[in-house]
Scaffold this motif. Structure first.
Motif, PDB file in Angstrom:
ATOM      1  N   TRP A  76       0.845  -1.202   0.000  1.00 16.18           N
ATOM      2  CA  TRP A  76       0.000   0.000   0.000  1.00 16.18           C
ATOM      3  C   TRP A  76       0.877   1.247   0.000  1.00 16.18           C
ATOM      4  O   TRP A  76       0.642   2.196  -0.758  1.00 16.18           O
ATOM      5  CB  TRP A  76      -0.906   0.030   1.239  1.00 16.18           C
ATOM      6  N   SER A 117       1.279   3.788  -3.335  1.00 22.06           N
ATOM      7  CA  SER A 117       0.773   5.152  -3.171  1.00 22.06           C
ATOM      8  C   SER A 117       1.894   6.173  -3.183  1.00 22.06           C
ATOM      9  O   SER A 117       1.775   7.237  -3.775  1.00 22.06           O
ATOM     10  CB  SER A 117       0.020   5.289  -1.849  1.00 22.06           C
ATOM     11  N   PHE A 137       3.099   7.245  -6.511  1.00 21.10           N
ATOM     12  CA  PHE A 137       2.137   8.175  -7.114  1.00 21.10           C
ATOM     13  C   PHE A 137       2.291   9.562  -6.491  1.00 21.10           C
ATOM     14  O   PHE A 137       2.342  10.576  -7.197  1.00 21.10           O
ATOM     15  CB  PHE A 137       0.722   7.630  -6.903  1.00 21.10           C
ATOM     16  N   PHE A 138       2.419   9.620  -5.161  1.00 23.21           N
ATOM     17  CA  PHE A 138       2.549  10.922  -4.491  1.00 23.21           C
ATOM     18  C   PHE A 138       3.789  11.662  -4.973  1.00 23.21           C
ATOM     19  O   PHE A 138       3.761  12.850  -5.253  1.00 23.21           O
ATOM     20  CB  PHE A 138       2.658  10.746  -2.974  1.00 23.21           C
ATOM     21  N   MET A 194       3.382  13.222  -8.315  1.00 22.98           N
ATOM     22  CA  MET A 194       2.560  14.433  -8.224  1.00 22.98           C
ATOM     23  C   MET A 194       3.345  15.581  -7.587  1.00 22.98           C
ATOM     24  O   MET A 194       3.303  16.729  -8.037  1.00 22.98           O
ATOM     25  CB  MET A 194       1.312  14.169  -7.381  1.00 22.98           C
ATOM     26  N   TRP A 207       6.452  23.376  -0.288  1.00 21.72           N
ATOM     27  CA  TRP A 207       5.429  22.344  -0.471  1.00 21.72           C
ATOM     28  C   TRP A 207       6.104  21.093  -1.013  1.00 21.72           C
ATOM     29  O   TRP A 207       5.866  19.985  -0.552  1.00 21.72           O
ATOM     30  CB  TRP A 207       4.369  22.850  -1.444  1.00 21.72           C
ATOM     31  N   PHE A 236      -0.929   4.261   7.691  1.00 23.39           N
ATOM     32  CA  PHE A 236      -0.967   4.604   6.269  1.00 23.39           C
ATOM     33  C   PHE A 236      -1.952   5.745   5.980  1.00 23.39           C
ATOM     34  O   PHE A 236      -1.604   6.759   5.370  1.00 23.39           O
ATOM     35  CB  PHE A 236      -1.352   3.352   5.468  1.00 23.39           C
ATOM     36  N   TRP A 237      -3.178   5.594   6.472  1.00 20.01           N
ATOM     37  CA  TRP A 237      -4.190   6.595   6.125  1.00 20.01           C
ATOM     38  C   TRP A 237      -3.965   7.902   6.865  1.00 20.01           C
ATOM     39  O   TRP A 237      -4.251   8.983   6.336  1.00 20.01           O
ATOM     40  CB  TRP A 237      -5.601   6.041   6.395  1.00 20.01           C
ATOM     41  N   ILE A 271      -1.450  10.041   4.955  1.00 22.36           N
ATOM     42  CA  ILE A 271      -2.007  10.769   3.803  1.00 22.36           C
ATOM     43  C   ILE A 271      -2.881  11.923   4.278  1.00 22.36           C
ATOM     44  O   ILE A 271      -2.819  13.033   3.750  1.00 22.36           O
ATOM     45  CB  ILE A 271      -2.847   9.844   2.906  1.00 22.36           C
ATOM     46  N   ALA A 272      -3.697  11.655   5.306  1.00 21.04           N
ATOM     47  CA  ALA A 272      -4.635  12.688   5.739  1.00 21.04           C
ATOM     48  C   ALA A 272      -3.912  13.864   6.386  1.00 21.04           C
ATOM     49  O   ALA A 272      -4.213  15.017   6.099  1.00 21.04           O
ATOM     50  CB  ALA A 272      -5.635  12.092   6.722  1.00 21.04           C
ATOM     51  N   SER A 307       0.253  15.245   4.436  1.00 20.26           N
ATOM     52  CA  SER A 307       0.398  15.856   3.117  1.00 20.26           C
ATOM     53  C   SER A 307       0.053  17.340   3.181  1.00 20.26           C
ATOM     54  O   SER A 307       0.096  18.024   2.172  1.00 20.26           O
ATOM     55  CB  SER A 307      -0.538  15.156   2.131  1.00 20.26           C
ATOM     56  N   THR A 308      -0.287  17.847   4.365  1.00 18.55           N
ATOM     57  CA  THR A 308      -0.808  19.218   4.444  1.00 18.55           C
ATOM     58  C   THR A 308       0.071  20.253   5.136  1.00 18.55           C
ATOM     59  O   THR A 308      -0.156  21.434   4.926  1.00 18.55           O
ATOM     60  CB  THR A 308      -2.169  19.212   5.158  1.00 18.55           C
TER      61      THR A 308
END
Lengths: 469, 318
Positions: free
Chosen positions: A168, A172, A175-176, A179, A203, A243-244, A247-248, A251-252
């Motif tokens: 996972w 992911s 891909f990140f 981007m 960023w 993992f989640w 990302i949540a 990434s901010t």
């Protein structure tokens, strides 16, 4: 020796070739990167060392060191682990060994070219995004996209029902990072200026660390620790919490790198709060791995890969405690822009991340070459030079940073801060040089493993065999 | 069922990254777009040119195709005295314009309308070159700096402006900033006095509109040396800068800054070859106490990188 496979048929390439190519490339880049780091540190400690030559000027070499370790060592070690862990976890073969070999080949060529240009001063002048945008496009489309295709296709062609947490992360994070590269470098490609440029720079810098370097390193530990100890992962569900939440939350917080700039205040506050939430994935990760070690703690002493892995996981504790809180306004006020941050960056990259990757490269090269490690003594030498050198570096730079912070808020004349920092600059050079020395021993050890290591019989793991030296 | 978690999870990952990018990229972009350029922002953008760093016009990052900054004491067309003297940014034909000239939206809404309506910046053409200045206007009781295309408004041609100004020490500001970037000065010096401290020593932190059109901003993140955003206000001596760049230990014995003597090139201002080997030998003697004074720092030639760098430091970093 591996070059002959570049034009071979995919079926004729022995499985593991891509991992071996990536593995040795990454060690080589690690030596280059830490060597440059040691050289740069010497210049900070002794400013008249190798002076007056443009090519040996600090300002020409600093960014080469940073990108050699990030894109050369760490990212290639990631690619190496992906080349053997992804198929292994899907109970299948790598989708294309040939594509893997070509990715490794392109990567070495592209990175060498980019770093040579950078060294000559052909730069975009943006921290961490220093490579000029044509090279960035090579990195994305010549390296990251092929790597991603290989990993995604291997996961899609897996012969297991579920997808293990490591995969996972791998799927992911590639891909990140694609981007993140495209968006982060868009400032150069489309000449976005001003605060937009400054914000995109960080960023990129934040997300390449938060969505690539630390989570993939953690994903590696989810593979190596259960594999080597034989214990099942303590909880796959906690792994998914990790993992989640990465990302949540992670990434901010890019804006927390720019707390003292005139960015919108809401953005800084938001970033700061999200930054503290790194503690959720961090606690999930560390607890999960340490609980997996249950009953097998003797391996922390006896087994070199576990020694490196668990060290990396333990270093994740101070890393995230620092990382979570140093970006809050109160603490950032004191330590922003000081050596503390340099120490923290090395804790993330040279401490936590690198220790986990070293373990995976040790393990993976033995598995793919089907050879037992040549010498445990040399591996232990590597470990102790690595960890002692790193600690000297980390502690000395943390102290230097606190001195700088005090000098900053009490408005001490800057030159007095420089004088006060001098002993710590020498210590940093000593620490960095120790890591560099350990790495050269490592390369020798791996080379000898490939040549003279005991052959691992079919169906056995290398770590099940006794050392002969 | 076999692929269900795979698909849901993949969509979930995409959606979460999308949400994250909406909050951290799209929402701030509205704030950035409304930032109004200040005089500092205009000055930086107009003196730096389109961008600093690798670009089509300057692929080797040597500061090629940059505008020239001059201080005008008299009108290049009429010869009338200008008091106080003003700063003008001369773009010879073919030199790419600064980002806010190409894209006036970068100026912020008010400054954009002033620049287009009063400054006629949209009438500037790269092929024939242009001279820009910065003027002030009152809008709703507030003073705004805005860019003026002096070629269209006052009929100043680039050649006339350069001829009137002569070879001033502000000439190579754009090229100097390039040297700052390529030589990596910003790995140690920052351009960002912090908001809650640094006032006494390093001066005021930058304002919101101080960066419009600047690329790269190069704040610096790892301060190993003093902040230099306002260094020229603290020390405006060209002589001191020259000695400090040649060998920082000449003026600050405890400095850890590298020597930048290689920016002098091969010859000094009189065309004599600079003997670096001899200079270093004499300097080492001085350090060991065998000489009473250090060797003389050679005066740099007028088109060297060091000249450009000092031009930028003393003109822009006020």
């Amino acid at each position: 020796m591996l070059f002959k496979f570049l034009f071979a048929k995919n079926e004729d390439i022995p499985p593991g070739s891509a991992a071996v190519f990536f593995g040795f490339s990454s060690i080589l880049w690690f030596i280059i990167g830490t060597g440059l780091g040691s050289f740069n540190a010497a210049k900070l400690a002794f400013p008249d060392f190798a002076t007056g030559v443009e090519l040996f000027a600090f300002g020409h070499m600093r960014q080469v060191h940073v990108l050699a370790v990030i894109l050369g060592w760490i990212s290639m070690a990631f690619a190496m682990t992906m080349m053997y862990m992804t198929p292994s976890l899907g109970n299948t073969k790598l989708w294309s060994e040939k594509l893997g070999l070509w990715t490794a080949f392109n990567w070495n060529i592209g990175l060498s070219l980019g770093l040579i240009l950078l060294w000559m001063g052909i730069t975009s002048g943006r921290e961490y995004s220093d490579l000029i945008w044509p090279i960035d496009l090579v990195v994305v489309f010549g390296v990251l996209v092929p790597l991603g295709i290989n990993v995604w296709m291997t996961i899609a062609h897996r012969r297991t029902q579920g997808i293990y947490i490591t995969n996972w992360f791998f799927g992911s994070c590639i891909f990140f990072v694609i981007m993140v590269f495209l968006v982060g470098q868009s400032a150069e490609m489309f000449n976005l200026t001003g605060l937009t440029e400054a914000y995109l720079t960080f960023w990129f810098a934040h997300n390449v660390l938060g969505l690539w370097i630390t989570p993939v390193a953690a994903a590696i530990a989810y593979y190596t620790i259960p594999k080597l100890t034989g214990n099942p992962l303590y909880s796959h569900r906690i792994g998914h919490l990790h993992f989640w939440s990465i990302i949540a939350f992670y990434s901010t917080p890019a804006a927390h790198h720019l707390m003292s700039t005139p960015l919108p205040e809401w953005l800084k506050s938001f970033a700061s709060v999200e930054g503290v939430l790194i503690l959720i994935p961090a606690v999930a990760f560390v607890a999960n791995i340490l609980l997996t070690m249950k009953g097998r703690w003797s391996m922390f002493v006896e087994n070199i890969e576990i020694k490196f892995s668990v060290t990396g996981v333990l270093l994740a504790i101070p890393l995230n405690m620092q990382g979570g809180f140093q970006q809050t306004r109160a603490i950032n006020w004191y330590i922003h822009g000081t050596g503390w941050i340099v120490a923290h960056a090395h804790l993330a990259l040279l401490g936590m991340s690198t220790a986990l990757e070293i373990a995976a490269v040790y393990f993976g090269l033995q598995q793919m070459l089907r050879r037992k490690l040549y010498s445990l003594a040399l591996a232990n030498f590597h470990f102790w030079f690595f960890i002692i050198g790193f600690c000297i570096y980390w502690i000395s730079m943390t102290i230097a940073g606190l001195i700088q912070g005090a000098g900053k808020i009490y408005e001490v004349p800057y030159i007095d801060v420089v004088i006060a920092e001098h002993p710590y600059m020498i210590a940093r050079w000593v620490g960095g040089s120790m890591v560099f020395t350990g790495n050269m021993v490592w390369l020798y050890n791996m080379y000898m493993t490939a040549r003279e290591g005991t052959v691992v019989p079919k169906g056995r793991y290398a770590h099940e065999l006794a050392y002969e030296r | 069922m076999a692929f269900r978690q795979y698909k849901l999870g993949t969509v979930g990952v995409g959606l979460m990254l999308g949400l994250s990018m909406t909050i951290t990229l799209m929402l701030p972009s509205f704030d950035f777009r409304s930032a109004e350029s200040t005089w500092v922002g205009l000055d930086k953008a107009l003196s730096n040119g389109r961008l600093i760093g690798f670009s089509y016009e300057d692929p080797l990052v040597r500061g090629a195709n940059k505008p020239i900054t001059v201080i005008l004491k008299e009108d290049p067309k009429t010869g009338a005295t200008i008091d106080p003297p003003i700063r003008a940014y001369v773009y010879k034909p073919g030199t790419p314009f600064a980002s806010p000239i190409n894209h006036p939206d970068n100026l912020g809404p008010t400054v954009k309308s002033l620049g287009v309506e009063r400054g006629k910046i949209d009438q500037a053409a790269k092929a024939s070159g242009a001279v820009f200045t910065i003027e002030y206007a009152d809008v709703n009781g507030q003073e705004w700096a805005y860019p003026v295309n002096a070629t269209a408004v006052k009929g100043w041609s680039p050649d006339a402006a350069l001829a009137t100004a002569g070879d001033q020490n502000s000439r190579y500001v754009g090229r100097g900033k390039t040297v700052y970037i390529t030589e990596g000065c910003w790995w140690c010096h920052t351009l960002l006095p912090e908001q809650t401290q640094d006032w006494q020593v390093f001066g005021a932190p930058p304002y919101l509109g101080d960066f419009n059109g600047e690329m790269p901003t190069a704040f610096g993140s790892d301060r190993k040396a003093p902040d230099i955003l306002h260094v020229a206000s603290r020390n405006s001596s060209r002589e001191w800068m020259m000695m400090h760049f040649f060998n920082p230990r000449l003026v600050q014995p405890n400095s850890i800054m590298p020597r930048f003597d290689y920016l002098w090139g091969r010859v000094d201002v009189d065309g004599n070859k600079i003997d670096f080997k001899k200079w270093r030998a004499e300097y080492d003697e001085y350090r060991r106490g065998l000489r009473s004074h250090p060797p003389e720092v050679p005066e740099y030639a007028r088109d060297t990188e060091i000249r450009a760098l000092i031009d930028w430091v003393l003109t822009s970093l006020k």
